[in-house]
Design a protein around this motif. Structure first.
Motif, PDB file in Angstrom:
ATOM      1  N   THR A   9       0.828  -1.210   0.000  1.00 19.33           N
ATOM      2  CA  THR A   9       0.000   0.000   0.000  1.00 19.33           C
ATOM      3  C   THR A   9       0.862   1.259   0.000  1.00 19.33           C
ATOM      4  N   ILE A  10       1.931   1.248   0.759  1.00 20.53           N
ATOM      5  CA  ILE A  10       2.846   2.401   0.785  1.00 20.53           C
ATOM      6  C   ILE A  10       3.522   2.566  -0.578  1.00 20.53           C
ATOM      7  N   LEU A  11       3.968   1.461  -1.180  1.00 21.03           N
ATOM      8  CA  LEU A  11       4.550   1.528  -2.526  1.00 21.03           C
ATOM      9  C   LEU A  11       3.533   2.045  -3.541  1.00 21.03           C
ATOM     10  N   PHE A  12       2.293   1.628  -3.386  1.00 18.23           N
ATOM     11  CA  PHE A  12       1.229   2.079  -4.283  1.00 18.23           C
ATOM     12  C   PHE A  12       1.005   3.589  -4.151  1.00 18.23           C
ATOM     13  N   ALA A  13       1.022   4.100  -2.924  1.00 17.21           N
ATOM     14  CA  ALA A  13       0.834   5.539  -2.708  1.00 17.21           C
ATOM     15  C   ALA A  13       2.006   6.336  -3.286  1.00 17.21           C
ATOM     16  N   ILE A  14       3.218   5.843  -3.095  1.00 13.34           N
ATOM     17  CA  ILE A  14       4.396   6.518  -3.655  1.00 13.34           C
ATOM     18  C   ILE A  14       4.337   6.508  -5.177  1.00 13.34           C
ATOM     19  N   ASP A  15       3.907   5.379  -5.747  1.00 11.93           N
ATOM     20  CA  ASP A  15       3.775   5.273  -7.196  1.00 11.93           C
ATOM     21  C   ASP A  15       2.722   6.247  -7.713  1.00 11.93           C
ATOM     22  N   CYS A  16       1.623   6.378  -7.013  1.00 12.00           N
ATOM     23  CA  CYS A  16       0.571   7.320  -7.431  1.00 12.00           C
ATOM     24  C   CYS A  16       1.079   8.757  -7.445  1.00 12.00           C
ATOM     25  N   ILE A  17       1.786   9.139  -6.407  1.00 10.09           N
ATOM     26  CA  ILE A  17       2.313  10.502  -6.328  1.00 10.09           C
ATOM     27  C   ILE A  17       3.357  10.746  -7.416  1.00 10.09           C
ATOM     28  N   ALA A  18       4.258   9.787  -7.623  1.00 13.68           N
ATOM     29  CA  ALA A  18       5.295   9.933  -8.652  1.00 13.68           C
ATOM     30  C   ALA A  18       4.684   9.974 -10.048  1.00 13.68           C
ATOM     31  N   LEU A  19       3.679   9.135 -10.299  1.00 16.89           N
ATOM     32  CA  LEU A  19       3.027   9.120 -11.605  1.00 16.89           C
ATOM     33  C   LEU A  19       2.327  10.443 -11.881  1.00 16.89           C
ATOM     34  N   THR A  20       1.671  10.982 -10.884  1.00 14.42           N
ATOM     35  CA  THR A  20       1.009  12.277 -11.036  1.00 14.42           C
ATOM     36  C   THR A  20       2.012  13.384 -11.327  1.00 14.42           C
ATOM     37  N   ALA A  21       3.121  13.396 -10.597  1.00 12.61           N
ATOM     38  CA  ALA A  21       4.137  14.435 -10.791  1.00 12.61           C
ATOM     39  C   ALA A  21       4.767  14.348 -12.177  1.00 12.61           C
ATOM     40  N   ILE A  22       5.060  13.138 -12.638  1.00  9.01           N
ATOM     41  CA  ILE A  22       5.703  12.993 -13.944  1.00  9.01           C
ATOM     42  C   ILE A  22       4.759  13.360 -15.074  1.00  9.01           C
ATOM     43  N   VAL A  23       3.493  13.017 -14.945  1.00  6.00           N
ATOM     44  CA  VAL A  23       2.521  13.396 -15.975  1.00  6.00           C
ATOM     45  C   VAL A  23       2.380  14.916 -16.041  1.00  6.00           C
ATOM     46  N   LYS A  58       9.282   7.404 -20.891  1.00  8.21           N
ATOM     47  CA  LYS A  58       9.655   6.053 -20.474  1.00  8.21           C
ATOM     48  C   LYS A  58       9.306   5.810 -19.011  1.00  8.21           C
ATOM     49  N   SER A  59       9.579   6.785 -18.156  1.00  8.99           N
ATOM     50  CA  SER A  59       9.271   6.602 -16.739  1.00  8.99           C
ATOM     51  C   SER A  59       7.766   6.605 -16.498  1.00  8.99           C
ATOM     52  N   THR A  60       7.008   7.334 -17.309  1.00  9.46           N
ATOM     53  CA  THR A  60       5.556   7.305 -17.188  1.00  9.46           C
ATOM     54  C   THR A  60       5.019   5.920 -17.512  1.00  9.46           C
ATOM     55  N   LYS A  61       5.556   5.302 -18.565  1.00  9.03           N
ATOM     56  CA  LYS A  61       5.125   3.956 -18.924  1.00  9.03           C
ATOM     57  C   LYS A  61       5.447   2.959 -17.815  1.00  9.03           C
ATOM     58  N   PHE A  62       6.661   3.058 -17.258  1.00  8.52           N
ATOM     59  CA  PHE A  62       7.064   2.154 -16.188  1.00  8.52           C
ATOM     60  C   PHE A  62       6.169   2.321 -14.954  1.00  8.52           C
ATOM     61  N   LEU A  63       5.937   3.571 -14.551  1.00  9.11           N
ATOM     62  CA  LEU A  63       5.118   3.810 -13.368  1.00  9.11           C
ATOM     63  C   LEU A  63       3.665   3.422 -13.592  1.00  9.11           C
ATOM     64  N   ALA A  64       3.164   3.570 -14.816  1.00 12.59           N
ATOM     65  CA  ALA A  64       1.786   3.173 -15.104  1.00 12.59           C
ATOM     66  C   ALA A  64       1.633   1.652 -15.023  1.00 12.59           C
ATOM     67  N   ILE A  65       2.619   0.920 -15.535  1.00 12.86           N
ATOM     68  CA  ILE A  65       2.572  -0.543 -15.435  1.00 12.86           C
ATOM     69  C   ILE A  65       2.674  -0.981 -13.978  1.00 12.86           C
ATOM     70  N   LEU A  66       3.555  -0.335 -13.225  1.00 15.38           N
ATOM     71  CA  LEU A  66       3.677  -0.636 -11.797  1.00 15.38           C
ATOM     72  C   LEU A  66       2.385  -0.334 -11.056  1.00 15.38           C
ATOM     73  N   PHE A  67       1.717   0.749 -11.430  1.00 12.86           N
ATOM     74  CA  PHE A  67       0.438   1.119 -10.832  1.00 12.86           C
ATOM     75  C   PHE A  67      -0.598   0.018 -11.037  1.00 12.86           C
ATOM     76  N   VAL A  68      -0.706  -0.481 -12.267  1.00  9.97           N
ATOM     77  CA  VAL A  68      -1.695  -1.518 -12.581  1.00  9.97           C
ATOM     78  C   VAL A  68      -1.365  -2.815 -11.841  1.00  9.97           C
ATOM     79  N   VAL A  69      -0.090  -3.173 -11.801  1.00  8.16           N
ATOM     80  CA  VAL A  69       0.308  -4.415 -11.124  1.00  8.16           C
ATOM     81  C   VAL A  69       0.035  -4.321  -9.626  1.00  8.16           C
ATOM     82  N   LEU A  70       0.415  -3.204  -9.007  1.00  5.96           N
ATOM     83  CA  LEU A  70       0.172  -3.056  -7.568  1.00  5.96           C
ATOM     84  C   LEU A  70      -1.318  -2.997  -7.253  1.00  5.96           C
ATOM     85  N   ALA A  71      -2.099  -2.370  -8.109  1.00  4.63           N
ATOM     86  CA  ALA A  71      -3.545  -2.329  -7.892  1.00  4.63           C
ATOM     87  C   ALA A  71      -4.146  -3.725  -7.982  1.00  4.63           C
TER      88      ALA A  71
END
Length: 80
Positions: A9-23, A58-71
């Protein structure tokens, strides 16, 4: 099992924040409309993948895939 769920859950929250910032850091697609006249064949247009914008894509794609996997992992019935 509860600790694993908390860590994911903590990794998921960090991923959400990072994905939002990069977008939000990326430029819009309409920013390149001024180069329709052929200026896109410059050095920066050819090496777009090696630029900062390419790294953001590239980092957006990686974080988006990580987001889906963690979800998906968090949605498993194992953690219920």
């Amino acid at each position: 099992m509860e600790i694993l769920k908390m860590v994911i859950t903590i990794l998921f929250a960090i991923d959400c924040i990072a994905l939002t910032a990069i977008v939000l850091l990326q430029e819009g697609k309409s920013a390149g409309l001024g180069t329709i006249s052929g200026a896109a064949d410059t050095y920066w247009g050819q090496n777009k993948g090696r630029s900062m914008e390419g790294a953001l894509v590239k980092s957006t794609k990686f974080l988006a895939i990580l987001f889906v996997v963690l979800a998906a992992v968090l949605n498993l019935k194992v953690f219920a």
